[in-house]
Design a protein around this motif. Structure first.
Motif, PDB file in Angstrom:
ATOM      1  N   ASP A 146      11.069  16.095   1.724  1.00  0.00           N
ATOM      2  CA  ASP A 146      11.456  16.944   0.655  1.00  0.00           C
ATOM      3  C   ASP A 146       9.845  17.035  -0.513  1.00  0.00           C
ATOM      4  OD1 ASP A 146      11.380  14.725  -1.098  1.00  0.00           O
ATOM      5  OD2 ASP A 146      13.259  14.304  -0.223  1.00  0.00           O
ATOM      6  N   PRO A 147      10.119  17.728  -1.266  1.00  0.00           N
ATOM      7  CA  PRO A 147       9.010  17.818  -2.263  1.00  0.00           C
ATOM      8  C   PRO A 147       8.389  16.537  -2.753  1.00  0.00           C
ATOM      9  CG  PRO A 147      10.137  19.961  -2.411  1.00  0.00           C
ATOM     10  CD  PRO A 147      10.885  18.875  -1.412  1.00  0.00           C
ATOM     11  N   GLN A 148       9.427  15.851  -3.222  1.00  0.00           N
ATOM     12  CA  GLN A 148       9.128  14.664  -3.805  1.00  0.00           C
ATOM     13  C   GLN A 148       8.447  13.563  -2.961  1.00  0.00           C
ATOM     14  OE1 GLN A 148       9.123  13.563  -7.075  1.00  0.00           O
ATOM     15  NE2 GLN A 148       8.064  11.741  -6.367  1.00  0.00           N
ATOM     16  N   ALA A 149       9.202  13.379  -1.826  1.00  0.00           N
ATOM     17  CA  ALA A 149       8.557  12.678  -0.839  1.00  0.00           C
ATOM     18  C   ALA A 149       7.342  13.071  -0.303  1.00  0.00           C
ATOM     19  CB  ALA A 149       9.631  12.458   0.467  1.00  0.00           C
ATOM     20  N   SER A 150       7.082  14.266  -0.200  1.00  0.00           N
ATOM     21  CA  SER A 150       5.866  14.787   0.017  1.00  0.00           C
ATOM     22  C   SER A 150       4.754  14.382  -0.953  1.00  0.00           C
ATOM     23  CB  SER A 150       5.780  16.250   0.246  1.00  0.00           C
ATOM     24  OG  SER A 150       6.538  16.591   1.340  1.00  0.00           O
ATOM     25  N   ARG A 151       4.819  14.595  -2.241  1.00  0.00           N
ATOM     26  CA  ARG A 151       3.906  14.378  -3.179  1.00  0.00           C
ATOM     27  C   ARG A 151       3.865  12.780  -3.056  1.00  0.00           C
ATOM     28  NH1 ARG A 151       7.023  18.079  -6.224  1.00  0.00           N
ATOM     29  NH2 ARG A 151       8.361  16.432  -7.032  1.00  0.00           N
ATOM     30  N   ASP A 152       4.822  11.846  -3.062  1.00  0.00           N
ATOM     31  CA  ASP A 152       4.494  10.502  -2.876  1.00  0.00           C
ATOM     32  C   ASP A 152       3.616  10.078  -1.768  1.00  0.00           C
ATOM     33  OD1 ASP A 152       5.563   7.903  -4.001  1.00  0.00           O
ATOM     34  OD2 ASP A 152       6.105   7.534  -1.836  1.00  0.00           O
ATOM     35  N   LEU A 153       3.968  10.741  -0.460  1.00  0.00           N
ATOM     36  CA  LEU A 153       2.975  10.291   0.537  1.00  0.00           C
ATOM     37  C   LEU A 153       1.741  10.720   0.407  1.00  0.00           C
ATOM     38  CD1 LEU A 153       3.336   9.026   3.137  1.00  0.00           C
ATOM     39  CD2 LEU A 153       3.423  11.435   4.290  1.00  0.00           C
ATOM     40  N   ALA A 155       0.933  -1.226   0.020  1.00  0.00           N
ATOM     41  CA  ALA A 155      -0.100  -0.018  -0.076  1.00  0.00           C
ATOM     42  C   ALA A 155       0.806   1.286   0.094  1.00  0.00           C
ATOM     43  CB  ALA A 155      -0.830   0.027   1.167  1.00  0.00           C
ATOM     44  N   VAL A 156       2.133   1.215   0.468  1.00  0.00           N
ATOM     45  CA  VAL A 156       2.923   2.285   0.620  1.00  0.00           C
ATOM     46  C   VAL A 156       4.032   2.384  -0.191  1.00  0.00           C
ATOM     47  CG1 VAL A 156       2.099   2.968   2.839  1.00  0.00           C
ATOM     48  CG2 VAL A 156       4.244   1.880   2.480  1.00  0.00           C
ATOM     49  N   LYS A 157       4.041   1.440  -1.297  1.00  0.00           N
ATOM     50  CA  LYS A 157       5.049   1.009  -2.195  1.00  0.00           C
ATOM     51  C   LYS A 157       6.495   0.682  -1.577  1.00  0.00           C
ATOM     52  CE  LYS A 157       2.441   1.793  -5.717  1.00  0.00           C
ATOM     53  NZ  LYS A 157       0.733   2.025  -4.992  1.00  0.00           N
ATOM     54  N   LEU A 158       6.579   0.035  -0.658  1.00  0.00           N
ATOM     55  CA  LEU A 158       7.742  -0.431   0.111  1.00  0.00           C
ATOM     56  C   LEU A 158       7.909  -1.851  -0.100  1.00  0.00           C
ATOM     57  CD1 LEU A 158       7.953   1.559   3.396  1.00  0.00           C
ATOM     58  CD2 LEU A 158       9.618   1.678   1.287  1.00  0.00           C
ATOM     59  N   SER A 159       7.303  -2.825  -0.903  1.00  0.00           N
ATOM     60  CA  SER A 159       7.652  -4.121  -1.155  1.00  0.00           C
ATOM     61  C   SER A 159       8.854  -4.453  -1.258  1.00  0.00           C
ATOM     62  CB  SER A 159       6.706  -4.625  -2.053  1.00  0.00           C
ATOM     63  OG  SER A 159       5.168  -4.617  -1.458  1.00  0.00           O
ATOM     64  N   ASP A 160       9.677  -3.389  -2.341  1.00  0.00           N
ATOM     65  CA  ASP A 160      10.773  -3.895  -2.932  1.00  0.00           C
ATOM     66  C   ASP A 160      12.009  -3.600  -1.786  1.00  0.00           C
ATOM     67  OD1 ASP A 160      10.371  -1.197  -3.124  1.00  0.00           O
ATOM     68  OD2 ASP A 160      11.541  -0.967  -4.926  1.00  0.00           O
ATOM     69  N   GLY A 191      11.695  10.154   3.911  1.00  0.00           N
ATOM     70  CA  GLY A 191      10.219   9.805   3.105  1.00  0.00           C
ATOM     71  C   GLY A 191       9.717   8.328   3.304  1.00  0.00           C
ATOM     72  N   MET A 192      10.821   7.439   3.045  1.00  0.00           N
ATOM     73  CA  MET A 192      10.519   5.963   3.158  1.00  0.00           C
ATOM     74  C   MET A 192      10.043   5.666   4.659  1.00  0.00           C
ATOM     75  SD  MET A 192      13.511   4.490   0.772  1.00  0.00           S
ATOM     76  CE  MET A 192      13.332   2.660   1.159  1.00  0.00           C
ATOM     77  N   ARG A 193      10.990   6.167   5.585  1.00  0.00           N
ATOM     78  CA  ARG A 193      10.411   6.019   7.130  1.00  0.00           C
ATOM     79  C   ARG A 193       9.129   6.433   7.277  1.00  0.00           C
ATOM     80  NH1 ARG A 193      15.656   8.498   8.155  1.00  0.00           N
ATOM     81  NH2 ARG A 193      17.422   6.720   8.135  1.00  0.00           N
ATOM     82  N   GLN A 194       8.814   7.623   6.777  1.00  0.00           N
ATOM     83  CA  GLN A 194       7.117   7.956   6.959  1.00  0.00           C
ATOM     84  C   GLN A 194       6.225   7.078   6.218  1.00  0.00           C
ATOM     85  OE1 GLN A 194       7.273  10.386   9.094  1.00  0.00           O
ATOM     86  NE2 GLN A 194       6.617  12.146   8.083  1.00  0.00           N
ATOM     87  N   ARG A 195       6.584   6.568   4.977  1.00  0.00           N
ATOM     88  CA  ARG A 195       5.584   5.626   4.618  1.00  0.00           C
ATOM     89  C   ARG A 195       5.605   4.344   5.165  1.00  0.00           C
ATOM     90  NH1 ARG A 195       8.751   5.975  -0.959  1.00  0.00           N
ATOM     91  NH2 ARG A 195       8.255   3.948  -1.155  1.00  0.00           N
ATOM     92  N   LEU A 196       6.769   3.952   6.013  1.00  0.00           N
ATOM     93  CA  LEU A 196       6.739   2.677   6.644  1.00  0.00           C
ATOM     94  C   LEU A 196       5.754   2.924   7.900  1.00  0.00           C
ATOM     95  CD1 LEU A 196       7.742  -0.170   7.148  1.00  0.00           C
ATOM     96  CD2 LEU A 196       9.725   0.858   8.460  1.00  0.00           C
ATOM     97  N   ALA A 197       5.923   4.262   8.552  1.00  0.00           N
ATOM     98  CA  ALA A 197       4.970   4.517   9.794  1.00  0.00           C
ATOM     99  C   ALA A 197       3.592   4.384   9.297  1.00  0.00           C
ATOM    100  CB  ALA A 197       5.382   6.238  10.149  1.00  0.00           C
ATOM    101  N   LEU A 198       3.114   5.091   8.031  1.00  0.00           N
ATOM    102  CA  LEU A 198       1.769   4.854   7.543  1.00  0.00           C
ATOM    103  C   LEU A 198       1.732   3.376   7.242  1.00  0.00           C
ATOM    104  CD1 LEU A 198      -0.803   5.936   6.500  1.00  0.00           C
ATOM    105  CD2 LEU A 198       0.479   6.176   4.263  1.00  0.00           C
ATOM    106  N   ALA A 199       2.455   2.502   6.967  1.00  0.00           N
ATOM    107  CA  ALA A 199       2.337   1.214   6.974  1.00  0.00           C
ATOM    108  C   ALA A 199       1.911   0.597   8.262  1.00  0.00           C
ATOM    109  CB  ALA A 199       3.326   0.280   6.103  1.00  0.00           C
ATOM    110  N   ARG A 200       2.588   0.862   8.980  1.00  0.00           N
ATOM    111  CA  ARG A 200       2.176   0.416  10.451  1.00  0.00           C
ATOM    112  C   ARG A 200       0.821   0.678  11.023  1.00  0.00           C
ATOM    113  NH1 ARG A 200       5.697   3.360  15.302  1.00  0.00           N
ATOM    114  NH2 ARG A 200       4.118   4.626  14.610  1.00  0.00           N
TER     115      ARG A 200
END
Length: 344
Positions: free
Chosen positions: A193-200, A148-153, A165-174
Motif C-alpha cells: 500500500d502507499p504508506q508501506a511503499s513510502r516506508d520501504l 536498519a529496516v525499523k523492525l527491532s520492536d 509491508g513488514m514482511r517486505q522489510r524483513l526480506a530486505l533485512a535478510r
C-alpha cells in the motif's frame, strides 16, 4: 553522466549483455519420430551496456517483460548470460560467481520466502547460518539488520502476524545480513500500500546514506523519479535512455502535459481534433476506444491548449469528457521513446 565508463568507482559494469531463451518444446518422442524442431529463440536482454557507480541508487525502469528481472538475475549470478560480460565490484561474474555472491545482498521477485511460523529474529538467525555469517557475529548482524529496516520492536513477533509491508522489510533485512556493499532489489514495493511503499523507499535511502550501492528494478515511474540518482529506461531488452530523472524529463520539450478524453459521436475518428491540437502542441498519444478519443498532448501552456481542445471538440460535434493537466513525468519520457505507456 550516463552510459558505460571505464571508472574505478563503478560497482556494476555490463557490456554487450545478451540473454536468450528457447520457446517451445522438442520432446524425446518428437525426436524419435524425427519431427522438425520448431523451437524458436526469444531474446529477453538485447545488448545492454550499463555502469552503476558506487554509492548511488540506480533504477531499471520499464514495463513488465522488458528484461529488467532477467538483467538483475544475471548480475546476481542466478542466470548465465548468452553473451557479454558483467563485473560486480571488479569481479567477473562468470569466472568468480561465489566471490560475487559474497559481496551482494539481493531481494529478488519470487525469492522472498520467509518462514511465517518463526519470529522475525528467528528467520534472520536461520538465514545468517545459511549465509555463513560467523557465529560470533550473528547476534550483532541480526540486530543491525532489524534496526536498519525499523523492525527491532517487532523482532520477536511471528512473521504470520506481520503486514505485507513488514514482511517486505524483513526480506530486505535478510539481504543485509552479509553486510554487503551492494544491494539488488527487484520490484521491492510491488503489492504494498502507499504508506508501506513510502516506508520501504525510506529504508532504501538509508542504505545509500550508509554508503551502499543499490540497484533496483521498478515499473513505477514515481518510485524511479523520487528514489533513483540515475535511471535506465529499458524496453524489449534494450536500454533506450539513461540519465538522472530530471535530465530525462528535460528531453520532453514541454512545460506541461494535458491528458484528454473526448467523446466522439457516430463514426467519427477524431482526426480533425488531433490535427487542430497538433498545431497547439505535440500529440504524443492518440487512441480511440469505445467511442472515446484519448489524447496526451505536450504543450508550453495548458491555459492555451485546453480552450483549443474544447473548440476543436465542439467544431467536430464531440464532447470533452475529462481534462487533466500534469507536470512532465518519466511516463511521458517512456511514451515519447516507445509510443506506449509503461503499464501497457
Amino acid at each position: 553522466m550516463s552510459g558505460v565508463t571505464a571508472h574505478s568507482n563503478v560497482a556494476i559494469e555490463a557490456r554487450a549483455l545478451v540473454k536468450e531463451f528457447e520457446k517451445g518444446r522438442h520432446t524425446l518422442w518428437q525426436r524419435v519420430r524425427r519431427e522438425p524442431d520448431r523451437r524458436t529463440t526469444f531474446r529477453a536482454v538485447d545488448g545492454i551496456d550499463l555502469a552503476v557507480e558506487t554509492g548511488e541508487i540506480f533504477g531499471l525502469l520499464g514495463p513488465n517483460g522488458a528484461g529488467k528481472t532477467t538483467t538483475m538475475r544475471m548480475i546476481s549470478t542466478l542466470l548465465e548470460p548468452t553473451a557479454g560480460t558483467i563485473r560486480v565490484l571488479g569481479t567477473d561474474v562468470a569466472k568468480e560467481p561465489r566471490r560475487v555472491r559474497a559481496q551482494l545482498g539481493a531481494m529478488l521477485s519470487g525469492e522472498r520466502s520467509l518462514y511465517w511460523k518463526l519470529t522475525g529474529r528467528e528467520n534472520l538467525e536461520y538465514f545468517a547460518a545459511l549465509y555463513h555469517v560467523p557465529p560470533k557475529d550473528t547476534k550483532d548482524r541480526v540486530e543491525r539488520s532489524l534496526a536498519a529496516v525499523k523492525l527491532s520492536d517487532r523482532a520477536d513477533d511471528y512473521v504470520e502476524r506481520y503486514s505485507t509491508g513488514m514482511r517486505q522489510r524483513l526480506a530486505l533485512a535478510r539481504a543485509l545480513l552479509p553486510d554487503p556493499p551492494l544491494i539488488l532489489l527487484d520490484e521491492p514495493t510491488v503489492g504494498l500500500d502507499p504508506q508501506a511503499s513510502r516506508d520501504l523507499r525510506d529504508r532504501v535511502r538509508d542504505l545509500r546514506a550508509q554508503g551502499r550501492t543499490v540497484l533496483l528494478t521498478t515499473h513505477y515511474m514515481e518510485e524511479a523519479d523520487q528514489l533513483c540518482d540515475r535511471v535506465a529506461i529499458i524496453d524489449h531488452g534494450k536500454i533506450v535512455a539513461l540519465d538522472s530523472p530530471n535530465a530525462l524529463k528535460r528531453t520532453i520539450r514541454a512545460e506541461e502535459i494535458v491528458r484528454l478524453d473526448i467523446g466522439i459521436a457516430g463514426d467519427g475518428d477524431g482526426a480533425a481534433i488531433v490535427d487542430r491540437l497538433s498545431r497547439a502542441g505535440t500529440v504524443a498519444r492518440s487512441e480511440r476506444h469505445n467511442g472515446t478519443l484519448s489524447l496526451t498532448v505536450h504543450c508550453a501552456s495548458a491555459r492555451e491548449l485546453v480552450p483549443a481542445a474544447f473548440d476543436a471538440a465542439h467544431a467536430a460535434g464531440a464532447t470533452v469528457q475529462h481534462v487533466e493537466v500534469v507536470p512532465v513525468t518519466l511516463e511521458d519520457v517512456f511514451l515519447s521513446l516507445t509510443g506506449r505507456g509503461l503499464r501497457e
